[in-house]
Design an enzyme around this catalytic site. Structure first.
Site, short mmCIF file in Angstrom:
data_model
loop_
_atom_site.label_atom_id
_atom_site.label_comp_id
_atom_site.label_asym_id
_atom_site.label_seq_id
_atom_site.Cartn_x
_atom_site.Cartn_y
_atom_site.Cartn_z
N THR D 15 -8.17 -5.56 77.09
CA THR D 15 -9.06 -5.22 78.21
C THR D 15 -8.74 -6.06 79.44
O THR D 15 -7.99 -7.03 79.37
CB THR D 15 -10.53 -5.45 77.82
N ASP D 16 -9.33 -5.66 80.57
CA ASP D 16 -9.19 -6.46 81.78
C ASP D 16 -10.55 -6.66 82.45
O ASP D 16 -11.58 -6.21 81.91
CB ASP D 16 -8.16 -5.84 82.75
N ALA D 17 -10.55 -7.34 83.59
CA ALA D 17 -11.80 -7.72 84.24
C ALA D 17 -12.58 -6.52 84.75
O ALA D 17 -13.74 -6.66 85.13
CB ALA D 17 -11.52 -8.70 85.39
N GLY D 18 -11.97 -5.34 84.76
CA GLY D 18 -12.71 -4.12 85.08
C GLY D 18 -13.57 -3.65 83.92
O GLY D 18 -14.30 -2.67 84.04
N GLY D 19 -13.46 -4.33 82.76
CA GLY D 19 -14.27 -3.98 81.60
C GLY D 19 -13.65 -2.88 80.75
O GLY D 19 -14.26 -2.43 79.78
#
Lengths: 141, 141, 141, 141
Positions: D15-19
């Site tokens: 995953t990334d910080a965009g969820g």
């Protein structure tokens, strides 16, 4: 606007057991280049999120792999904005190797389509006017 | 509680130009094992976030690399809960290779300390009672 | 020798759904810093492989996570050589954030032990004299 | 031959910080699926390398992102062989989410072209007859 370039160095983390850069990692290089292009215009994605509740999400990507990059290679990721819509952006993107003899060769070329979406709903929203006015697609090469 | 195991298969994405699994990736395998251990007790991290606003964050990690894993290897990540505090958990973790001749050898051993924190403040909070009661550190081996 | 620093920018690829940099990725930053330290002395790992058939492999690592890094953060990875053996190197490593107000704060500290091994046998071999002579552990801080 | 499926679980690493799952990581899922398809026919890439000195390299990839995957999602990566040449393979690939209510929805679709190359020269070579005979493109859906 002309092409924008961002330098990339290849580390062990980027390579795979074939001795070359793993194919998915060029998409990371594409994204680093898009992020630095935005930053060069005075914006970063954290601020866009905070100020406007918008985020750019990738709708589609394509990539052609011509030559492999290897450990310690010095590369440049490049981009050119090819289409600017109300809620979409499209880029040509590529990765070149800067050889030690001064020559440059293209390793990977691709195309990426982004949509501007609301962070909460993930639905498309217009690119804010102040940002839209700053973005200009390149003329034909 | 005894040890918990989770199978891991090695793909190109996990390896590097040295022909072996990249050293940072064992920390991914450690995390997959902790997540599956929690899931085996009926919990997942998304639900803990939603229901309790808590998240487990890594405070420290150590790893000893004994033998390298390679492409196509069949591994098992293992863990044992060694300490259960009010707001902290500590695990022994390791990764074994399952050889085709039926033998097993340990490739990496490590230790991980987690803190239970509030999602918003990132400050330590007690592990919820209903979850704390379910967790039991292993007896000495 | 004093400390060596290498700049790191945080992109989406480095972060996770917790909104912070994924814990394993600091080991990538540690490695980038060691690679650039070697390069600053005029060496790269590809040449060491080709000329000497040696590769440096990580024997152990530890990391303490104090504060999280986030998207768009500007970091510096630092290292100090703390021990130089015939076939081993040990480093203190850390990652700092360079805040926009000019302050700096340490996010992660760690320690890494490397062994010099023959590429084919993966057995420890002495660091070549010409390289060993160039490496000097730091004095106490 | 009909479609081939391989299960994928989403961890923090994906995953990334965009969820959501980072866009490059779907190419990892595509590759895991191709590798398991080959393994299901009794082959693995390490053996092909050792026995035949051949490796399959990606020549091009495209992906369309329809819906995001999130932490803890249970996915399936699927593929269908659409073209079998003397030295090339082409696949349709996709990633579906298996929802807890029993429904399934397609998150990402794509297409991948592979070339069979000699490991040393990286030049195209025919797929070995014994392997070519085993591969059969799907009939139209």
């Amino acid at each position: 606007m002309t092409a924008f370039y961002h330098p990339i160095r290849i580390y062990y983390e980027d390579t795979d057991a074939g001795g070359v850069v793993y194919y998915a990692n060029y998409l990371k290089f594409f994204e680093r280049c898009r992020t630095e292009w935005l930053r060069a215009m005075g914006h970063n994605q954290t601020d866009l999120l905070a100020a406007e509740d918008i985020v750019f999400v990738v709708k589609s990507v394509s990539a052609d792999y011509k030559r492999p990059a290897r450990l310690d290679d010095s590369l440049e990721a490049g981009l050119r904005l090819t289409h600017l819509g109300r809620a979409q952006l499209q880029f040509d993107q590529w990765v070149d190797r800067l050889n030690t003899d001064g020559t440059r060769e293209t390793l990977v070329t691709g195309s990426v389509k982004l949509a501007c979406v609301n962070l909460k709903t993930l639905r498309p929203v217009p690119i804010p006017d102040w940002l839209h006015g700053q973005l200009q697609p390149s003329d034909a090469p």
